[in-house]
Design a protein around this motif. Structure first.
Motif, short mmCIF file in Angstrom:
data_model
loop_
_atom_site.label_atom_id
_atom_site.label_comp_id
_atom_site.label_asym_id
_atom_site.label_seq_id
_atom_site.Cartn_x
_atom_site.Cartn_y
_atom_site.Cartn_z
N THR A 137 6.76 14.60 -16.32
CA THR A 137 6.41 13.63 -15.28
C THR A 137 7.24 12.36 -15.44
O THR A 137 7.76 11.81 -14.45
N ARG A 138 7.38 11.90 -16.66
CA ARG A 138 8.13 10.67 -16.90
C ARG A 138 9.60 10.83 -16.53
O ARG A 138 10.18 9.97 -15.87
N LEU A 139 10.21 11.95 -16.94
CA LEU A 139 11.62 12.16 -16.63
C LEU A 139 11.84 12.31 -15.13
O LEU A 139 12.79 11.76 -14.57
N ALA A 140 10.96 13.04 -14.46
CA ALA A 140 11.08 13.19 -13.01
C ALA A 140 10.97 11.83 -12.32
O ALA A 140 11.63 11.58 -11.30
N GLY A 141 10.14 10.96 -12.89
CA GLY A 141 9.97 9.63 -12.31
C GLY A 141 11.15 8.71 -12.49
O GLY A 141 11.23 7.66 -11.84
N LEU A 142 12.11 9.08 -13.36
CA LEU A 142 13.31 8.27 -13.58
C LEU A 142 14.45 8.65 -12.64
O LEU A 142 15.52 8.03 -12.70
#
Length: 281
Positions: A137-142
């Motif tokens: 989720t965090r990487l996709a949000g970047l």
């Protein structure tokens, strides 16, 4: 491979990659990582190229290791910038480039602010982190709109007819030791395409690469180096003793070697742009 790691959680073990196992300061750690990189880099870079790696892109390389993929992005793909992230960046000391930014930090640090990217790559990182789903989720949000995320992790395809050979017993002991010491878990790797879909990414796809395991080859050297580095942890599982490990190590350089080694699953997706209503064909 990577030094990126996570602290233990209430649901996971207290160890860390690079601390509980595979100290980055070990004299042969860089060579061990490169033995795997020489096999997997051509597969990874081909996929990165297919995903549009090239001029103008800002890229994040998660768990940069010895910097082989970061170097390719800069020198071969000619991207605008690479942020190379790792918890221990000592192996990147020899990699210098005006468009390279090295960040020594832990991916799991909630205060880490890296900005947004057009291309993000993480290989053999999430499998070692108990918080892997949250980190997807965090990487996709970047990702910037239209940005691509490429994840690569190991998968096992064991021979169901062979449970007693020294090779199989040592490999099984390794996965158990990794799981109990640092939280490594391959069980969710096949779900990565679903994770990317759940994050709203489009053009999601995946592929599996199983490189040949040949006697004395670079991948055989990688597994030999890995088992040698974690001998005590292997024996602590109770699955193997010193004699079994020695037999397995000898097998990796023997002309009798005939195994389907652990493979690498690659999964990727693209963040929607404002005009993206449906997936591309």
């Amino acid at each position: 491979m990577t030094q990126a790691s996570a602290s233990g959680t209430a649901d996971g073990p207290p160890g860390r990659y690079g601390q509980a196992l595979f100290d980055p300061g070990h004299a042969r750690e860089g060579q061990r990582i490169d033995d795997a990189a020489v096999v997997y880099d051509p597969v990874t870079t081909r996929r990165l190229r297919d995903l549009g790696a090239g001029p103008g892109l800002r890229c994040l390389e998660v768990g940069a290791g010895t910097g082989t993929v970061a170097a390719w992005l800069l020198r071969e793909a000619g991207v605008a910038e690479v942020v190379a992230l790792d918890r221990d960046t000592g192996a990147l000391a020899g990699l210098t480039h005006p468009r390279l930014r090295v960040v020594t930090a832990d991916l799991t640090d909630d205060d880490l602010d890296l900005g947004a990217f057009d291309l993000i790559h993480a290989r053999f990182v999430l499998m070692h982190l108990p918080e892997r789903r949250r980190l997807v989720t965090r990487l996709a949000g970047l990702l910037n709109p239209g940005g691509r995320l490429l994840l690569g992790d190991a998968v096992e395809l064991p021979d169901g007819l062979d449970a007693s050979s020294a090779y199989r017993r040592t490999m099984d002991a390794m996965w158990e030791a990794l799981r109990t010491t640092i939280g490594t878990d391959l069980s969710t790797v096949p779900a990565y395409p679903h994770f990317l879909r759940e994050e709203g990414l489009v053009d999601v796809a995946a592929e599996l690469h199983c490189p040949p395991l040949v006697p004395g080859g670079s991948l055989a050297r990688f597994w030999a180096g890995t088992w040698q580095r974690m001998r005590s942890a292997l024996e602590a599982t109770g699955r193997v003793d010193a004699a079994v490990v020695e037999e397995a190590l000898a097998y990796l350089s023997s002309p009798r070697l005939a195994e389907l080694a652990p493979g690498m699953l690659l999964a990727w997706g693209r963040r929607r742009t404002a005009d993206t209503a449906v997936d591309k064909p």
